[in-house]
Design an enzyme around this catalytic site. Structure first.
Site, PDB file in Angstrom:
ATOM      1  N   ARG A 226       0.857  -1.175   0.000  1.00 44.99           N
ATOM      2  CA  ARG A 226       0.000   0.000   0.000  1.00 44.99           C
ATOM      3  C   ARG A 226       0.895   1.226   0.000  1.00 44.99           C
ATOM      4  O   ARG A 226       1.932   1.242   0.691  1.00 44.99           O
ATOM      5  CB  ARG A 226      -0.875   0.023   1.271  1.00 44.99           C
ATOM      6  CG  ARG A 226      -1.947  -1.032   1.292  1.00 44.99           C
ATOM      7  CD  ARG A 226      -3.067  -0.732   0.298  1.00 44.99           C
ATOM      8  NE  ARG A 226      -3.787  -1.961  -0.033  1.00 44.99           N
ATOM      9  CZ  ARG A 226      -4.711  -2.043  -0.972  1.00 44.99           C
ATOM     10  NH1 ARG A 226      -5.022  -0.983  -1.704  1.00 44.99           N
ATOM     11  NH2 ARG A 226      -5.306  -3.176  -1.216  1.00 44.99           N
ATOM     12  N   HIS A 274       0.498  -0.451 -10.106  1.00 47.21           N
ATOM     13  CA  HIS A 274      -0.411  -1.271  -9.293  1.00 47.21           C
ATOM     14  C   HIS A 274      -0.830  -2.543 -10.041  1.00 47.21           C
ATOM     15  O   HIS A 274      -2.022  -2.808 -10.245  1.00 47.21           O
ATOM     16  CB  HIS A 274      -1.652  -0.467  -8.863  1.00 47.21           C
ATOM     17  CG  HIS A 274      -2.259  -1.002  -7.589  1.00 47.21           C
ATOM     18  ND1 HIS A 274      -2.717  -0.212  -6.563  1.00 47.21           N
ATOM     19  CD2 HIS A 274      -2.449  -2.285  -7.164  1.00 47.21           C
ATOM     20  CE1 HIS A 274      -3.179  -0.969  -5.582  1.00 47.21           C
ATOM     21  NE2 HIS A 274      -3.018  -2.232  -5.929  1.00 47.21           N
TER      22      HIS A 274
END
Lengths: 311, 311
Positions: A226, A274
């Protein structure tokens, strides 16, 4: 007849609908009503993407459970209008993909591949032999499903592998640390560190100017976890100072990462968009349907989120 | 008192001498005479680098064995003046290093890393998710110590892994092929193919215009084996035509690869400077000394070369 509302952006629906219908049929749930539009009072389950726009669960008076479409739940776990069980996505395909990303990028940095990928200039650079994996300490912060799988894969490749988690864990082949002192010990042992912690208030900026200082000079950061796990200013300062040798970052506080962010232009940063934890629609759909079937049978959901812990 | 002649370039001697003396002491062979200069008639063993300049073994009348300093023996196996047993280097460190290079570069191509390593331009390229390893066939040509170890490591990473060798082999988790038809079957199944065959007249240009045609369009070649395994003109033509997507080459017919060779400038070729199989001095020295100790006890050498087969 139970109704499942699919609440996610429309491109997700076109990807997931066939896989979900197939999985429902496989599980004898052909009669279920799967839809992207329903009167809130008639919905039993929501398959939920936190960026779907749905934020008020109050009108869903018949709701039995919310099944998150991906692993991260930080954007829904604090939602006070959600009063039913929430399940995270734990997808075999996601775990496998994450292990492949992590082992691939750890080996890339271990082998110093970029020197050769960038250095196709006719110069025969055979002057340095990298150490063997058995002589290169690595650490994985976060030992949930993904972190544990990655730590074990790295250990199988002979890297002395340290793991760190909030509470004590035991993973075969992995040197497990926990708590505040444990973090320092894990970082001091790691030439390459992989971030796979959940995103909670406690894990925010786990890597900051103080903890980056525990890493040996030249250490490499790989963050497929994250964006909020890293204090970006502290990381950039440590990269500029040469204390951190490289950072390969897949997650960011703002995504897509703005085109003018220093990470894009920094010579010792690799941005990936991502992609490490892409959920695979086919296996994810099977996971979602298996969990709904469990709920219909009155069993507790798999991969329930602890709303107090935040993951 | 046996005499061991170390016949290699002088920089090797400075690397190996301390490790060899330590290994001799560990094995109770302190009394052995280890030297870089000796009268040929007094030499019992030669630790041998084929590029050492020593090519006539005739004067070494007392010679019991030659121990090659690395895995490839193609430059000594046909030497008619060599009439004593010849052992290849089979070094744990070498095998581990090769497994790390092969798994690293296979994962690099599997994940499409280069797109991101080269594409640090602010563009968020999240439009394609690579398949999982379990959906990507790979093949390893050559199932000796190095090939078998690499094939097993790739199978453990979930790649459906095909292996090919001259004679039938059986390796857990690897789909083994052999013979002429077997080569075609292995190549047809492989999106990434790794070359780890020995260099013999039979394996010369194993990848040529005909066999490259068996590979699916866009396939990737990784060659950490021997340069002569590839017909360079055929590979360049297949790269230019787009049939082969990329080649990562660590070994070449001429090394260092000349600076004006097309491989350096080809956008779909990565040259690495013969680094995949670096022998590690410490573990290699232990391997050499253990083998000399065996010979002194009258036992056959480990890793004897079959002079007829050429490896």
């Amino acid at each position: 007849m139970p109704t499942i509302l699919f609440a996610a952006k429309s491109e997700r629906w076109s990807t997931y609908e066939p896989h979900l219908r197939a999985a429902l049929a496989e599980n004898g749930l052909d009669h279920v009503h799967l839809t992207v539009e329903a009167a809130p009072g008639e919905v039993d389950y929501i398959i939920y993407a936190p960026n779907s726009g749905l934020t008020d669960f109050t009108p869903y008076t018949r709701l039995k459970a919310v099944l998150n479409l991906w692993a991260g739940v930080e954007d829904v776990v604090g939602n006070a209008t959600l009063r039913v069980p929430l399940a995270r996505m734990v997808d075999d395909g996601l775990t496998e993909g994450m292990v492949e990303y992590v082992t691939g990028h750890v080996l890339r940095h271990h082998l110093g591949m970029d020197t050769h990928i960038h250095g196709q200039d006719g110069l025969w650079r055979d002057d340095s032999t990298p150490p063997l994996a058995r002589d290169r300490g690595v650490a994985v912060l976060g030992l949930g499903v993904l972190g544990a799988a990655c730590a074990q894969a790295l250990a199988r490749l002979n890297f002395p592998t340290h793991g760190w988690s909030r509470s004590p864990k035991s993973i075969p082949g992995v040197i497990c640390h926990h708590g505040v002192d444990g973090l320092e010990n894990a970082l001091r042992a790691a030439q390459i560190v992989v971030l796979l912690l959940p995103n909670t208030p406690e894990t925010n900026s786990t890597l900051n100017s103080r903890t980056l200082g525990f890493l040996p000079k030249g250490a490499v950061i790989v963050n497929p976890g994250r964006g909020a796990l890293v204090d970006d200013s502290a990381l950039l300062a440590a990269l500029d100072a040469g204390h951190i040798g490289h950072a390969t970052l897949d997650t960011f506080r703002i995504e897509p990462l703005p085109a003018d962010h220093r990470y894009w232009s920094h010579p010792h940063v690799t941005v990936t968009p991502h992609i490490a934890s892409a959920t695979r629609a086919a296996s994810a759909a099977r996971t979602l349907v298996r969990n709904i079937k469990r709920a219909e049978m009155g069993a507790p959901l798999y991969h329930l989120v602890d709303r107090g812990l935040g993951y």
